[in-house]
Design a protein around this motif. Sequence first.
Motif, PDB file in Angstrom:
ATOM      1  N   UNK A   1      -7.623  -6.543  -6.867  1.00  0.00           N
ATOM      2  CA  UNK A   1      -9.003  -6.784  -6.410  1.00  0.00           C
ATOM      3  C   UNK A   1      -9.151  -6.409  -4.938  1.00  0.00           C
ATOM      4  N   UNK A   2      -8.118  -6.663  -4.184  1.00  0.00           N
ATOM      5  CA  UNK A   2      -8.157  -6.295  -2.764  1.00  0.00           C
ATOM      6  C   UNK A   2      -8.214  -4.769  -2.628  1.00  0.00           C
ATOM      7  N   UNK A   3      -7.450  -4.098  -3.485  1.00  0.00           N
ATOM      8  CA  UNK A   3      -7.485  -2.618  -3.462  1.00  0.00           C
ATOM      9  C   UNK A   3      -8.892  -2.116  -3.775  1.00  0.00           C
ATOM     10  N   UNK A   4      -9.532  -2.765  -4.763  1.00  0.00           N
ATOM     11  CA  UNK A   4     -10.906  -2.369  -5.105  1.00  0.00           C
ATOM     12  C   UNK A   4     -11.816  -2.506  -3.888  1.00  0.00           C
ATOM     13  N   UNK A   5     -11.612  -3.598  -3.134  1.00  0.00           N
ATOM     14  CA  UNK A   5     -12.453  -3.850  -1.970  1.00  0.00           C
ATOM     15  C   UNK A   5     -12.240  -2.757  -0.920  1.00  0.00           C
ATOM     16  N   UNK A   6     -10.957  -2.431  -0.661  1.00  0.00           N
ATOM     17  CA  UNK A   6     -10.688  -1.381   0.331  1.00  0.00           C
ATOM     18  C   UNK A   6     -11.297  -0.048  -0.129  1.00  0.00           C
ATOM     19  N   UNK A   7     -11.229   0.195  -1.412  1.00  0.00           N
ATOM     20  CA  UNK A   7     -11.802   1.438  -1.930  1.00  0.00           C
ATOM     21  C   UNK A   7     -13.328   1.459  -1.760  1.00  0.00           C
ATOM     22  N   UNK A   8     -13.940   0.279  -1.979  1.00  0.00           N
ATOM     23  CA  UNK A   8     -15.389   0.176  -1.799  1.00  0.00           C
ATOM     24  C   UNK A   8     -15.765   0.491  -0.345  1.00  0.00           C
ATOM     25  N   UNK A   9     -15.041  -0.113   0.589  1.00  0.00           N
ATOM     26  CA  UNK A   9     -15.308   0.116   2.017  1.00  0.00           C
ATOM     27  C   UNK A   9     -15.148   1.607   2.333  1.00  0.00           C
ATOM     28  N   UNK A  10     -14.042   2.176   1.804  1.00  0.00           N
ATOM     29  CA  UNK A  10     -13.759   3.582   2.096  1.00  0.00           C
ATOM     30  C   UNK A  10     -14.866   4.461   1.535  1.00  0.00           C
ATOM     31  N   UNK A  11     -15.372   4.092   0.311  1.00  0.00           N
ATOM     32  CA  UNK A  11     -16.430   4.885  -0.305  1.00  0.00           C
ATOM     33  C   UNK A  11     -17.702   4.817   0.545  1.00  0.00           C
ATOM     34  N   UNK A  12     -18.004   3.583   1.042  1.00  0.00           N
ATOM     35  CA  UNK A  12     -19.196   3.425   1.879  1.00  0.00           C
ATOM     36  C   UNK A  12     -19.073   4.248   3.160  1.00  0.00           C
ATOM     37  N   UNK A  13     -17.887   4.172   3.761  1.00  0.00           N
ATOM     38  CA  UNK A  13     -17.685   4.927   5.005  1.00  0.00           C
ATOM     39  C   UNK A  13     -17.791   6.429   4.749  1.00  0.00           C
ATOM     40  N   UNK A  14     -17.263   6.845   3.549  1.00  0.00           N
ATOM     41  CA  UNK A  14     -17.307   8.264   3.181  1.00  0.00           C
ATOM     42  C   UNK A  14     -18.739   8.749   3.050  1.00  0.00           C
ATOM     43  N   UNK A  15     -19.578   7.841   2.455  1.00  0.00           N
ATOM     44  CA  UNK A  15     -20.989   8.217   2.278  1.00  0.00           C
ATOM     45  C   UNK A  15     -21.654   8.412   3.640  1.00  0.00           C
ATOM     46  N   UNK A  16     -21.294   7.470   4.557  1.00  0.00           N
ATOM     47  CA  UNK A  16     -21.937   7.545   5.884  1.00  0.00           C
ATOM     48  C   UNK A  16     -21.581   8.830   6.625  1.00  0.00           C
ATOM     49  N   UNK A  17     -20.280   9.241   6.511  1.00  0.00           N
ATOM     50  CA  UNK A  17     -19.914  10.454   7.265  1.00  0.00           C
ATOM     51  C   UNK A  17     -19.957  11.699   6.379  1.00  0.00           C
ATOM     52  N   UNK A  18     -20.516  11.574   5.158  1.00  0.00           N
ATOM     53  CA  UNK A  18     -20.723  12.735   4.310  1.00  0.00           C
ATOM     54  C   UNK A  18     -19.566  13.054   3.379  1.00  0.00           C
ATOM     55  N   UNK A  19     -18.398  12.382   3.557  1.00  0.00           N
ATOM     56  CA  UNK A  19     -17.263  12.652   2.654  1.00  0.00           C
ATOM     57  C   UNK A  19     -17.304  11.628   1.516  1.00  0.00           C
ATOM     58  N   UNK A  20     -16.863  11.955   0.289  1.00  0.00           N
ATOM     59  CA  UNK A  20     -16.951  11.040  -0.867  1.00  0.00           C
ATOM     60  C   UNK A  20     -15.588  10.554  -1.320  1.00  0.00           C
ATOM     61  N   UNK A  21     -14.531  10.797  -0.521  1.00  0.00           N
ATOM     62  CA  UNK A  21     -13.181  10.472  -0.984  1.00  0.00           C
ATOM     63  C   UNK A  21     -12.931   8.956  -0.950  1.00  0.00           C
ATOM     64  N   UNK A  22     -12.028   8.453  -1.820  1.00  0.00           N
ATOM     65  CA  UNK A  22     -11.611   7.048  -1.802  1.00  0.00           C
ATOM     66  C   UNK A  22     -10.191   7.008  -1.261  1.00  0.00           C
ATOM     67  N   UNK A  23      -9.804   5.798  -0.811  1.00  0.00           N
ATOM     68  CA  UNK A  23      -8.469   5.640  -0.220  1.00  0.00           C
ATOM     69  C   UNK A  23      -7.635   4.775  -1.135  1.00  0.00           C
ATOM     70  N   UNK A  24      -6.424   5.146  -1.387  1.00  0.00           N
ATOM     71  CA  UNK A  24      -5.528   4.268  -2.148  1.00  0.00           C
ATOM     72  C   UNK A  24      -4.713   3.467  -1.156  1.00  0.00           C
ATOM     73  N   UNK A  25      -4.624   2.163  -1.415  1.00  0.00           N
ATOM     74  CA  UNK A  25      -3.826   1.320  -0.505  1.00  0.00           C
ATOM     75  C   UNK A  25      -2.543   0.932  -1.208  1.00  0.00           C
TER      76      UNK A  25
END
Length: 494
Positions: free
Chosen positions: A470-494
């Motif tokens: 669940x924590x990984x899902x959260x980090x991925x959500x944050x990464x997705x949001x940040x990606x949207x803001x800077x135009x990139x759509x990639x997710x991060x695996x922790x």
Amino acid sequence: MSTLGQRFLDSLQDGRTVWLDGEKVENVSTHPAFQGTLHTLTSLFQTLEDDGTREQVGFRSPRTGEYVHAAFLVPHTLADLQKRTAAFARWDRQTHGVMSRLSEYARSLVTGWYAARDTYQKFDAHFSEKITRYYEQARDHHRFVTTALLDPQIDRSKGPSEQSDPDAVLRIVKKTEDGVFLRGAKMIATAAPYTHDFLVYPFHRLHDGDLAHAHMMIVPANTPGLHIVCRESFASSQRDAQPLSARYDEMDAVLLFDDAFVPWERVFLHDNPQAVWELRLDETANGLAYHSTVVRLLVKLEFVAGVAFAIAEAIGANHHLHVQEKLGELTIQLETVKALLAASETRGKADRYGTFVPDLTPIETARNLGPRYYPRAIEILQQIGAGGFMQVPSQAERLAGELGGLIQKYYRGANVDAQDRIRLFRLAWDLIGSPLGSRHELYERFYLGDPVRTYAAQYLRYDKERFQSRLRDFWNLIAAEEGKQDGSASTVSV
Ligand SMILES: Cc1cc2nc3c(=O)[nH]c(=O)nc-3n(C[C@H](O)[C@H](O)[C@H](O)COP(=O)(O)OP(=O)(O)OC[C@H]3O[C@@H](n4cnc5c(N)ncnc54)[C@H](O)[C@@H]3O)c2cc1C
């Protein structure tokens, strides 16, 4: 007296060596220190003979057709498991949860090992046949059984083979064709003076250097060379003034093995730390045994809560908010343990041998709450009764004596007369202040092991991966949001 009760008392005249107050006890069944407790036990045996109760407490042995205790029932369904619950609850209610070693725990371990016996064939080719013989004998002859697992508290900073005295930890000192000789000691064995057999094995994990200590045996109480050394008696002869101490003093003892001989028939595992540890952790045996202790815990907490409610009402303290809060806390204890017990049963599953085993996680949770709940319940009793525990005359007779009128006047309560109030506070004092009461608090803190280590073990065994994911899902959500803001759509695996 019931036939079974009389048979039980007679069976204690078997040559066992019991020490109390520095003297050998010639006859356990007639000694005043054990009278009240043995009377209680014989009344429990009666329930296996009475038409109205035997179906609740027992089941018919497939070998003899006689009723035997349900602790020996191998459950195959939820209904079987609940039959065990009802049987435990029947004896626990009769003793208000205050008698904790009615043999259910140790009998359940035997039942679990018997049900899972094939697992241990790989360690000893005779395990299966030996445990089957013992199980059937214990079941059909109503053997009273207890555990003796810890070695004496000599030096807890050292392991078995590091002790300066090689006899500090129970070990096999000699093997013959017929059996083994044991030297060492075990503490504590509750109910030892009137037990038939002791389950003896190490409580903590051993290592390869500890071979002589790595055994599992079932040792009869009358084994030559075995000394059962009792603590001081907390039994009282005053059945009214100390109602619990007069009926329920389960004697604790240390077992001294002075080159005690145990035949191979009763040696189930030896010289094998891994085998003994697997047996110690056996989920079927532990599931059934711990389940029995949770039933008792619930009954005991209900009893303490009942006393607390009665005291609060007797002195009118139940009108105060903080007292209501404390009484509410007791009800939360009850409902929590009840819910955990129900969850353990309904979430139970058949193991690979078809034995229906309660779910261990709620059982372990309840088991770990016990050492905190019970002392807290006792503390709440003290906080509610306060100085009232000392407002009890030393003799009940005073009610009718010279001061009778004044005592009737000043020892009464808000809704009870002096006699009932005194009786209630005496009972409560037996729970919280008598030697028996203090012993019970210690018992609930420690009887299933050191609570520090049982809490830690619950954490270590817990399935933690789902929280990580669940924590990984959260980090991925944050990464997705940040990606949207800077135009990139990639997710991060922790
Ligand atoms: C009233 C009563 C009845 C009992 N009845 C039975 C019975 O019928 N059968 C039975 O088998 N047992 C029985 N027990 C024994 C019970 O199993 C033990 O008391 C319990 O396992 C704790 O072990 P201990 O008493 O040896 O404490 P210890 O292990 O000696 O602990 C003492 C203190 O040292 C700390 N400590 C010691 N070693 C370590 C370590 N390695 N790591 C971290 N902390 C450590 C503990 O946290 C604790 O604070 C009974 C106990 C009581 C009090």
